[in-house]
Design a protein around this motif. Structure first.
Motif, PDB file in Angstrom:
ATOM      1  N   GLU A  39       0.840  -1.193   0.000  1.00  0.00           N
ATOM      2  CA  GLU A  39       0.000   0.000   0.000  1.00  0.00           C
ATOM      3  C   GLU A  39       0.876   1.245   0.000  1.00  0.00           C
ATOM      4  OE1 GLU A  39      -2.752  -0.036   3.197  1.00  0.00           O
ATOM      5  OE2 GLU A  39      -4.034  -1.577   2.303  1.00  0.00           O
ATOM      6  N   ARG A  40       0.516   2.171  -0.848  1.00  0.00           N
ATOM      7  CA  ARG A  40       1.284   3.407  -0.929  1.00  0.00           C
ATOM      8  C   ARG A  40       0.895   4.333   0.221  1.00  0.00           C
ATOM      9  NH1 ARG A  40       1.597   7.018  -6.340  1.00  0.00           N
ATOM     10  NH2 ARG A  40       1.923   4.906  -7.144  1.00  0.00           N
ATOM     11  N   LYS A  41       1.876   4.818   0.954  1.00  0.00           N
ATOM     12  CA  LYS A  41       1.612   5.717   2.069  1.00  0.00           C
ATOM     13  C   LYS A  41       1.648   7.162   1.587  1.00  0.00           C
ATOM     14  CE  LYS A  41       3.123   6.926   6.728  1.00  0.00           C
ATOM     15  NZ  LYS A  41       4.071   6.630   7.821  1.00  0.00           N
ATOM     16  N   VAL A  42       0.660   7.921   1.999  1.00  0.00           N
ATOM     17  CA  VAL A  42       0.575   9.335   1.634  1.00  0.00           C
ATOM     18  C   VAL A  42       0.804  10.166   2.887  1.00  0.00           C
ATOM     19  CG1 VAL A  42      -0.873  11.144   0.670  1.00  0.00           C
ATOM     20  CG2 VAL A  42      -1.022   8.824  -0.245  1.00  0.00           C
ATOM     21  N   TYR A  43       1.816  11.009   2.858  1.00  0.00           N
ATOM     22  CA  TYR A  43       2.136  11.863   3.998  1.00  0.00           C
ATOM     23  C   TYR A  43       1.247  13.106   3.977  1.00  0.00           C
ATOM     24  CZ  TYR A  43       6.146   8.937   4.959  1.00  0.00           C
ATOM     25  OH  TYR A  43       6.946   7.864   5.281  1.00  0.00           O
TER      26      TYR A  43
END
Length: 238
Positions: A39-43
């Motif tokens: 899963e791509r983490k979005v800051y």
């Protein structure tokens, strides 16, 4: 000192505020450093949380905003910003207000830079080039763009450039050397003929008739020779 108890309450409530998008968001899957889909983490852009005028906001609004920023920083696994906020929450409201106006972005920028540097571990050529460009620029917007998108794009290029592993050949069950099977020797003697193999019945037919005929002729010649010899001896005596 009178703010120590309220500050502790705000820190606890920072993780329970449902109206704030404090936790890290996730988008479409990306690749990790091992080229595995994750899963791509979005800051979170903390600046989006500042929806009040810090000059005219009440002390309570300032502390609630600080708690929201703390929750976002913890969700992104930062180390510098949460520690600094904890220290400011125990101080006077005016100092906390001044911190939000001038210093919160400095601590946040430090955490973002540290996170960018961590992506260089076991990184490929494209990730290293993209990360170095961002570190040279040293801007919050560049850090966020890299961590949320640029990192995954560069990593996809690195993973695509890796050679495809060659499957290990499985040894064949068939032996490599050809085994020559010796032909089974055949006996020239027919079954049933004396001296041959098998001990079968005697062969009959044309071969047997020939043998009997020859034997009969020899028997007649022998009998004729016997008669001639006897007659000669009789004449000699007389």
């Amino acid at each position: 000192m009178r703010w120590k108890v309220p500050a502790g309450v705000l820190v606890a409530l920072a993780f329970l505020i449902p109206a704030t998008p404090a936790v890290a968001q996730t988008e479409s899957p990306g690749l990790n450093e091992n080229c595995q889909t994750v899963e791509r983490k979005v800051y979170k852009d903390i600046r989006e949380l500042v929806t009040i005028d810090l000059d005219t906001a009440t002390d309570r609004e300032v502390r609630v905003l600080t708690a929201q920023i703390l929750a976002a920083a913890n969700a992104d696994s930062f180390s510098v910003l949460p520690r600094v906020i904890q220290e400011r929450l125990n101080g006077p409201a005016d100092e906390l207000r001044a911190f939000l106006k001038a210093d919160v972005q400095k601590a946040w920028s430090t955490d973002l830079r540290i996170t960018v540097v961590r992506t260089l571990t076991r990184a490929g050529a494209n990730v290293k080039a993209a990360a170095q460009k961002v570190l040279d620029e040293a801007a919050i917007d560049a850090y966020l763009a890299y961590l949320n998108n640029g990192l995954y794009a560069a990593r996809a290029l690195d993973c695509a450039a890796q050679p495809t592993p060659t499957p290990t050949a499985t040894p064949s069950a068939t032996p490599s050397a050809t085994t020559t099977v010796a032909p089974t020797p055949t006996s020239s003697a027919s079954p049933g003929v004396p001296g041959g193999e098998g001990g079968g019945l005697p062969v009959t037919g044309a071969g047997t008739a020939t043998v009997v005929s020859i034997g009969g002729v020899l028997l007649l010649l022998g009998f004729a020779s016997y008669l001639v010899g006897r007659r000669r001896r009789s004449r000699f005596v007389a």
